[in-house]
Enzyme design. Sequence first.
Site, PDB file in Angstrom:
ATOM      1  N   HIS A  76       0.830  -1.203   0.000  1.00 11.49           N
ATOM      2  CA  HIS A  76       0.000   0.000   0.000  1.00 11.49           C
ATOM      3  C   HIS A  76       0.864   1.253   0.000  1.00 11.49           C
ATOM      4  O   HIS A  76       2.018   1.227   0.411  1.00 11.49           O
ATOM      5  CB  HIS A  76      -0.979   0.028   1.180  1.00 11.49           C
ATOM      6  CG  HIS A  76      -0.333  -0.017   2.524  1.00 11.49           C
ATOM      7  ND1 HIS A  76       0.241  -1.157   3.066  1.00 11.49           N
ATOM      8  CD2 HIS A  76      -0.192   0.947   3.467  1.00 11.49           C
ATOM      9  CE1 HIS A  76       0.703  -0.894   4.271  1.00 11.49           C
ATOM     10  NE2 HIS A  76       0.463   0.385   4.532  1.00 11.49           N
ATOM     11  N   HIS A  94       0.818   5.309   1.195  1.00 14.29           N
ATOM     12  CA  HIS A  94       0.201   6.366   2.006  1.00 14.29           C
ATOM     13  C   HIS A  94       0.319   7.679   1.246  1.00 14.29           C
ATOM     14  O   HIS A  94       1.386   8.006   0.726  1.00 14.29           O
ATOM     15  CB  HIS A  94       0.956   6.552   3.331  1.00 14.29           C
ATOM     16  CG  HIS A  94       0.852   5.421   4.271  1.00 14.29           C
ATOM     17  ND1 HIS A  94      -0.070   5.381   5.285  1.00 14.29           N
ATOM     18  CD2 HIS A  94       1.572   4.278   4.370  1.00 14.29           C
ATOM     19  CE1 HIS A  94       0.085   4.265   5.974  1.00 14.29           C
ATOM     20  NE2 HIS A  94       1.077   3.576   5.428  1.00 14.29           N
TER      21      HIS A  94
END
Length: 144
Positions: free
Chosen positions: A102, A104
């Site tokens: 992922h 951010h």
Amino acid sequence: MKHQDNCIFCNIVQGLAPCYKVFEDELTLVFLDVFPASKGHLLIIPKEHFRDIFSANPAVLARIAQNSAMIANVIQSVINPDGLGVHQLNRKAAGQTVFHYHVHMIPQTLGHNVGLHSKSAGDPDQLRDLAERLCFAVKETLAE
């Protein structure tokens, strides 16, 4: 598509856990972090489970990069931060805490240093409202 039962992000992708969704396409999902480091802290994840960058599909990484640019402009138009931190951590030693690849995207304000994670959850009503505003801005951006 590969998923892991004990992965919170896989559960979000499958609709088994809630999120404040901002955007999705066939490969990725963008949603607000429920432990935001700042207002508008978003996560961009692949829908397929990849533990980290070392196991990620290059085509999926390319799509995440493309969507990052679009989402950065949406954050700028809705939140208008002084800057934007784009962070991606791999493995425990680097600070990765959710072992599903992922990115951010954390809006930054001059004079206010933030980390990558908050110790407290964001207010659900504020998160829902912000997700709706960001989602609307994404739709406008894609329509141009």
